[in-house]
Write an enzyme that holds these catalytic residues in place. Structure first.
Site, short mmCIF file in Angstrom:
data_model
loop_
_atom_site.label_atom_id
_atom_site.label_comp_id
_atom_site.label_asym_id
_atom_site.label_seq_id
_atom_site.Cartn_x
_atom_site.Cartn_y
_atom_site.Cartn_z
N CYS A 197 -59.41 56.72 -47.54
CA CYS A 197 -60.25 56.42 -46.36
C CYS A 197 -61.63 55.97 -46.77
O CYS A 197 -62.37 55.48 -45.94
CB CYS A 197 -60.47 57.64 -45.47
SG CYS A 197 -59.04 58.42 -44.82
N LYS A 211 -46.63 56.25 -39.49
CA LYS A 211 -47.57 55.13 -39.40
C LYS A 211 -47.21 54.05 -40.43
O LYS A 211 -46.97 54.38 -41.61
CB LYS A 211 -49.00 55.63 -39.67
CG LYS A 211 -50.02 54.52 -39.60
CD LYS A 211 -51.41 54.96 -40.01
CE LYS A 211 -52.36 53.78 -39.95
NZ LYS A 211 -53.12 53.53 -41.13
N HIS A 226 -51.73 45.19 -39.63
CA HIS A 226 -52.83 44.24 -39.82
C HIS A 226 -52.64 43.02 -38.91
O HIS A 226 -53.60 42.54 -38.28
CB HIS A 226 -52.91 43.79 -41.28
CG HIS A 226 -53.05 44.93 -42.24
ND1 HIS A 226 -52.34 45.01 -43.42
CD2 HIS A 226 -53.80 46.05 -42.18
CE1 HIS A 226 -52.66 46.12 -44.06
NE2 HIS A 226 -53.54 46.77 -43.32
N LYS A 233 -49.47 50.71 -46.20
CA LYS A 233 -49.18 50.25 -47.57
C LYS A 233 -48.76 51.40 -48.44
O LYS A 233 -47.92 51.26 -49.32
CB LYS A 233 -50.44 49.64 -48.19
CG LYS A 233 -50.75 48.27 -47.71
CD LYS A 233 -51.89 47.69 -48.51
CE LYS A 233 -53.20 48.18 -47.99
NZ LYS A 233 -54.14 47.27 -47.45
N CYS A 240 -56.24 64.97 -46.50
CA CYS A 240 -56.88 64.10 -45.50
C CYS A 240 -55.96 63.97 -44.29
O CYS A 240 -54.75 63.84 -44.44
CB CYS A 240 -57.15 62.75 -46.17
SG CYS A 240 -56.89 61.35 -45.11
N HIS A 268 -49.47 44.06 -43.69
CA HIS A 268 -48.27 44.52 -42.97
C HIS A 268 -48.44 44.30 -41.48
O HIS A 268 -49.46 43.75 -41.02
CB HIS A 268 -47.93 45.96 -43.33
CG HIS A 268 -49.02 46.96 -43.04
ND1 HIS A 268 -49.55 47.15 -41.78
CD2 HIS A 268 -49.70 47.82 -43.85
CE1 HIS A 268 -50.47 48.09 -41.82
NE2 HIS A 268 -50.61 48.50 -43.08
N1 MSP Z 1 -61.51 48.01 -44.60
C1 MSP Z 1 -61.49 48.89 -43.50
C2 MSP Z 1 -62.14 48.25 -42.29
C3 MSP Z 1 -63.57 47.83 -42.48
S1 MSP Z 1 -64.19 47.03 -41.06
C4 MSP Z 1 -65.78 46.85 -41.33
C5 MSP Z 1 -60.04 49.24 -43.15
N2 MSP Z 1 -59.12 48.42 -43.63
S2 MSP Z 1 -57.53 48.62 -43.43
O1 MSP Z 1 -56.93 47.52 -44.12
O2 MSP Z 1 -57.16 49.92 -43.86
O3 MSP Z 1 -57.24 48.57 -41.92
C6 MSP Z 1 -57.61 47.46 -41.15
C7 MSP Z 1 -57.12 47.59 -39.73
O4 MSP Z 1 -55.71 47.64 -39.69
C8 MSP Z 1 -57.62 48.86 -39.04
O5 MSP Z 1 -58.10 48.55 -37.74
C9 MSP Z 1 -56.39 49.70 -38.91
O6 MSP Z 1 -56.40 50.50 -37.77
C10 MSP Z 1 -55.33 48.61 -38.78
N3 MSP Z 1 -54.03 49.16 -39.10
C11 MSP Z 1 -53.60 49.60 -40.32
N4 MSP Z 1 -52.37 50.16 -40.15
C12 MSP Z 1 -52.02 50.10 -38.83
C13 MSP Z 1 -50.86 50.38 -38.14
N5 MSP Z 1 -49.82 50.95 -38.69
N6 MSP Z 1 -50.81 50.01 -36.84
C14 MSP Z 1 -51.82 49.33 -36.23
N7 MSP Z 1 -52.94 49.06 -36.87
C15 MSP Z 1 -53.16 49.60 -38.10
O7 MSP Z 1 -59.84 50.21 -42.45
#
Ligand code: MSP
Length: 544
Positions: free
Chosen positions: A160, A328, A52, A331, A174, A49
């Site tokens: 998480c 926020k 990411h 997914k 959480c 999304h």
């Molecule tokens: N898999 C772990 C990271 C492991 S790194 C060794 C993880 N994955 S995640 O897919 O949940 O998130 C990846 C990144 O996307 C994180 O930095 C997270 O902050 C970012 N984002 C996810 N949703 C977000 C928003 N809504 N806005 C901005 N960034 C966000 O965490």
């Protein structure tokens, strides 16, 4: 346990357009000047999304800036494919686990390709070489006496992949996902995190600018000083999908330990790391992370590295979240999901990356609003920058048949000198803003310079050539604007690469091997036919 696959196998399966550099994979070629820049590796539990894509754009922008400084950059991303969260999501969807993560991993690769983001390494944590590295690291931590077998009791959030204390929870839920946590009591291998409190505090005192912006570093120091730092559970007993604990196949390695070391798997693949010899290639690294994964990168990660005798990264750049309708983007909340590729079609890739970097300070949260994005993008990229380029190129063609010989500095008018000086100052200020990862400030400063150039051209009215405006004055005006546009086309290129490429093409400048300038200099002017560098976006009518 998850079946790891060899990278050759996985790359053959995944015929994507991702630009993997064909580098010699020779181990042990320590190249201290290589600068790794990483995104987090993304959970392969669903489609990507906007949040990411934001991490990807930030890392890519920082990487482009460092390349302009002449540094060798390795841009690293990937997918986090092990652990309970993935296992459960695939089971709920009734899809074979490996097919599930492969499909989602492919969606991330495709996203980077659709958004013109070229990563040098894309790591999948189900790959064999990564499993091998995690196994080596585990053994290293066992030999340093940092791992012991115990039991772990705690409250676990599967979303998480993290244990929480009672005081961190709101009504048993959480704080990030607002879902109930699960009480877990199981045999577990523990990492002696408590041993590292003092060393971590010392590390942060010696490296006051490790975490950017600094208030995040302050919050980490506060928690190290005031909170209990318990040993950390680093294995899961009842989970099947992950890297098996060496010598005890009833456990898999905790997914965060596994995921964090993917950065080093990537560097080993690049030939800049050799863990066996305590060389991780990390010491120049910039990790780009969201604020939700601060603790993992700023407490656990340096502690693991210290324990393994490996250097820590150079800096951690923390960004805030994009929200939609105040929630926020995530997914797990489909109402918030904004699809980056659809947006890139509507705003263009440069428009989207500019909007994301310009609309909010990096470290704060911001609410995504399509019509506000369009308004800003039109005003800055189409009106301010686009009109300046068009006017300049059109006038050089109209009055000088596309070329003007360089004029001397000595005869310059005061307003011309002032704009050249402002541009030279902007080169320094924008470099500092990039170095601080203050990407919103970069956008503001670049826009300010473009506005000054537009004011200058307005005052000097070069279109009145032969009609009350003398030819020398017009020539000087166009030479000055050309110098400013050349400067802009370099220093703004990490943020809007495609637009800057188009400017450089219209100014007949090479698109290869240009470096960060030290000053704004006059030179010969040559232009092609004028074309639009950024087509004005149609307003959407809606508010979001
Ligand atoms: N898999 C772990 C990271 C492991 S790194 C060794 C993880 N994955 S995640 O897919 O949940 O998130 C990846 C990144 O996307 C994180 O930095 C997270 O902050 C970012 N984002 C996810 N949703 C977000 C928003 N809504 N806005 C901005 N960034 C966000 O965490």
């Amino acid at each position: 346990m998850s079946d790891c696959i060899s990278s050759a196998e996985s790359e053959a399966r995944l015929k994507t357009r991702t630009n993997l550099r064909s580098k010699a994979r020779t181990k042990l070629v320590a190249k201290p000047i290589t600068k790794p820049i990483t995104t987090p590796i993304f959970y392969a539990s669903g489609s990507p999304h906007l949040g990411h894509a934001y991490s990807g754009f930030i890392a890519d922008t920082i990487a482009r800036f460092h390349r302009l400084l002449g540094e060798e950059v390795v841009l690293i991303t990937g997918t986090d494919e092990n652990g309970q969260k993935i296992e459960r999501t695939a089971q709920a969807a009734n899809i074979d686990l490996y097919d599930f993560v492969t499909g989602n991993s492919r969606a991330f690769r495709q996203l980077w390709s659709d958004l013109d983001l070229h990563f040098d390494q894309f790591i999948r944590t189900t790959d064999c070489d990564h499993h091998k590295l995690v196994t080596n690291i585990w053994n290293k931590l066992v030999s340093s006496g940092d791992i012991y077998l115990g039991t772990y009791k705690g409250l676990y959030c599967v979303e998480c992949e993290q244990f929480y204390s009672h005081w961190q929870l709101g009504e048993g839920c959480c704080p990030i996902h607002h879902k109930p946590v699960e009480a877990v009591s199981e045999p577990s291998y523990l990492f002696r995190l408590s041993r590292y409190r003092g060393k971590l505090l010392e590390f942060y005192q010696l490296n006051p600018e490790h975490i950017k912006p600094s208030h995040y570093q302050e919050s980490i120091i506060r928690s190290l000083q005031t909170e209990t730092i318990d040993d950390l559970s680093i294995s899961r007993f009842n989970v099947n999908w992950g890297v098996p604990v060496p010598g005890d196949s009833e456990h898999v390695v905790y997914v965060w330990l596994d995921a964090l070391f993917s950065y080093i798997t990537a560097l080993e693949k690049e030939g800049v790391a050799e863990v066996g010899l305590c060389e991780s290639g990390l010491s120049e690294a910039t990790h780009v992370i969201g604020k939700d994964i601060l603790q993992f990168h700023c407490i656990y990660w340096p502690a693991f590295l210290l324990a393994a005798g490996l250097p820590t990264a150079k800096e951690i750049v923390v960004h805030g979240w994009w929200t939609f309708g105040g929630d926020k983007i995530s997914k797990s909340n489909p109402a918030t999901v904004v699809k980056p590729v659809d947006l890139a079609k509507e705003l263009t890739v440069d428009g989207l990356r500019y909007g994301l970097l310009r609309q909010k300070p990096l470290a704060r949260d911001g609410n995504f609003n399509l019509s506000e994005f369009k308004e800003t993008i039109n005003s800055d990229l189409s009106n301010n920058l686009g009109n300046l380029v068009k006017r300049h190129v059109t006038l050089v063609n109209k009055f000088y048949q596309g070329s003007i010989d360089c004029i001397g500095h000595d005869s310059l008018n005061d307003s011309s000198i002032a704009l050249i000086e402002e541009s030279s100052a902007a080169i320094i200020q924008i470099r500092a803003a990039f170095s601080n990862s203050d990407l919103q400030l970069v956008c503001h400063l670049a826009n300010k310079l473009i506005s000054s150039a537009n004011r200058y051209i307005h005052l000097r009215e070069p279109w009145k050539y032969g009609k009350g405006n003398d030819t020398e004055n017009v020539k000087e005006t166009l030479c000055i604007i050309n110098a400013v546009l050349r400067t802009i086309s370099i220093i703004f290129s990490p943020v809007i690469p495609t637009i800057c490429k188009s400017i450089r093409r219209q100014l007949k400048l090479s698109d290869q091997n240009f470096l960060w300038p030290t000053s704004c200099d006059l030179s010969d002017v040559a232009v092609e036919e004028a074309s639009t560098v950024f087509e004005r976006l149609k307003s959407s009518g809606g508010s979001s």
